[in-house]
Design an enzyme around this catalytic site. Structure first.
Site, PDB file in Angstrom:
ATOM      1  N   SER A  48       0.826  -1.205   0.000  1.00  8.96           N
ATOM      2  CA  SER A  48       0.000   0.000   0.000  1.00  8.96           C
ATOM      3  C   SER A  48       0.862   1.258   0.000  1.00  8.96           C
ATOM      4  O   SER A  48       1.650   1.467  -0.914  1.00  8.96           O
ATOM      5  CB  SER A  48      -0.942  -0.050   1.209  1.00  8.96           C
ATOM      6  OG  SER A  48      -1.928   0.950   1.128  1.00  8.96           O
ATOM      7  N   HIS A 100      -2.720  -1.341  -4.718  1.00  8.92           N
ATOM      8  CA  HIS A 100      -4.181  -1.298  -4.822  1.00  8.92           C
ATOM      9  C   HIS A 100      -4.667   0.134  -4.682  1.00  8.92           C
ATOM     10  O   HIS A 100      -3.922   1.009  -4.218  1.00  8.92           O
ATOM     11  CB  HIS A 100      -4.831  -2.190  -3.755  1.00  8.92           C
ATOM     12  CG  HIS A 100      -4.512  -1.799  -2.345  1.00  8.92           C
ATOM     13  ND1 HIS A 100      -4.985  -0.646  -1.757  1.00  8.92           N
ATOM     14  CD2 HIS A 100      -3.742  -2.392  -1.399  1.00  8.92           C
ATOM     15  CE1 HIS A 100      -4.546  -0.560  -0.523  1.00  8.92           C
ATOM     16  NE2 HIS A 100      -3.783  -1.599  -0.279  1.00  8.92           N
TER      17      HIS A 100
END
Length: 248
Positions: free
Chosen positions: A126, A149
C-alpha cells in the site's frame, strides 16, 4: 560488659553504578528476551526501520504495531543536519497505513541530500510502495511482496461526487510520486492497481521479489549487503579526492 562480637551487622550499601546496571539488564531482558545484545559500532550510515502500520492523524489501537510519522520526521531532519551521518538505509516491513503520513515520509526521504537506500524485507504494501521508491536506490528480497491497490477511506463517507473526486486526486498524488521516483510507467502502475482477480478480497496486484524489479518498481533484488555496498559506493563518490587542495 559490652560484647562487641554480638553487635548487629549493618546492611551493606550498594556501590554507585550497581542500580543502573541492574535496571539496564532488566530492560534488555524485557524488551529483547536476552541479557547480552550485540552492540553496533559507530557507523556513518543510519538505519531507519518502518514496520507495522504507518500511523497518521488517528491513533491506532494499542495492540497494533505501528510506526508514527511524528517520530520519523524529526529523525529525518536530524539525519540531514548531522555531519557524522553520511547515508541512510530504510528497512521496510509494513502493511501500509495513512496515505498523507506515508507521502510526508516519502517526500522527506526523497528530499535528503545524503545517499539513501531502501530494503523491502517482508512486505512493502500500500503506502509502503511510495516509501520504498523514495530513496536513491531500492532493493527487495526474493521473498518480499508489495501490494498495489487503490486507496480507500475509513469512517464517515459523504455520498457526494466531491468525495470521489477527492479520492481520485489523492490517488493521483500516490501514482505521480511512484512514477517520478521509479522506472515504472503511469499506465503500467495503474494497470497493476486496478487489476482484477489477483487479490481475493480486493482490487490490485501483489508483486513478489523479482516481479517488482521486472515492472520497474524496484531497482534490484538484494538485501543488507547489497544496500550497504551501494551506499558506501555513493558515499565514496561524494568524498573529495585527497589530491585536491583548497586554494583561497
Amino acid at each position: 560488659m559490652t560484647d562487641f562480637n554480638n553487635q548487629p551487622q549493618q546492611p551493606q550499601k550498594e556501590q554507585p553504578g550497581e542500580q543502573p546496571k541492574k535496571s539496564e539488564l532488566v530492560e534488555k531482558i524485557q524488551q529483547l528476551g536476552q541479557s547480552n545484545v550485540p552492540q553496533a559500532p559507530d557507523s556513518n550510515i543510519h538505519v531507519l526501520p518502518i514496520i507495522g502500520q504507518v500511523e497518521g492523524h488517528m491513533q491506532l489501537p494499542p495492540q497494533n504495531k505501528t510506526t508514527k510519522y511524528e517520530h520519523l520526521i524529526p529523525q529525518l531532519v536530524a539525519i540531514e543536519q548531522n555531519p557524522k551521518i553520511e547515508g541512510l538505509v530504510v528497512l521496510l516491513n509494513t502493511v501500509g497505513g495513512d496515505v498523507e503520513a506515508g507521502l510526508a515520509i516519502s517526500e522527506m526521504i526523497a528530499s535528503l541530500s545524503k545517499p539513501t537506500a531502501s530494503i523491502v524485507l517482508g512486505g512493502g504494501h500500500s503506502i509502503g510502495v511510495p516509501i520504498a521508491v523514495s530513496t536513491d536506490h531500492s532493493f527487495i528480497t526474493e521473498t518480499a511482496t508489495m501490494t498495489i491497490h487503490p486507496i480507500r477511506m475509513t469512517g464517515l463517507v459523504i455520498g457526494v461526487p466531491q468525495t470521489f473526486e477527492y479520492m481520485d486526486k489523492m490517488q493521483d498524488r500516490v501514482v505521480n510520486f511512484v512514477t517520478q521516483h521509479s522506472n515504472i510507467s503511469e499506465d503500467k502502475f495503474k494497470e497493476l492497481m486496478f487489476a482484477k482477480g489477483n487479490l481475493t478480497r480486493d482490487i490490485g496486484t501483489n508483486v513478489v521479489g523479482q516481479d517488482a524489479v521486472d515492472y520497474g518498481l524496484i531497482d534490484a533484488v538484494g538485501g543488507v549487503k547489497e544496500a550497504m555496498e551501494k551506499l558506501n559506493e555513493e558515499i565514496d563518490k561524494r568524498k573529495p579526492d585527497d589530491d585536491e587542495q583548497v586554494i583561497q
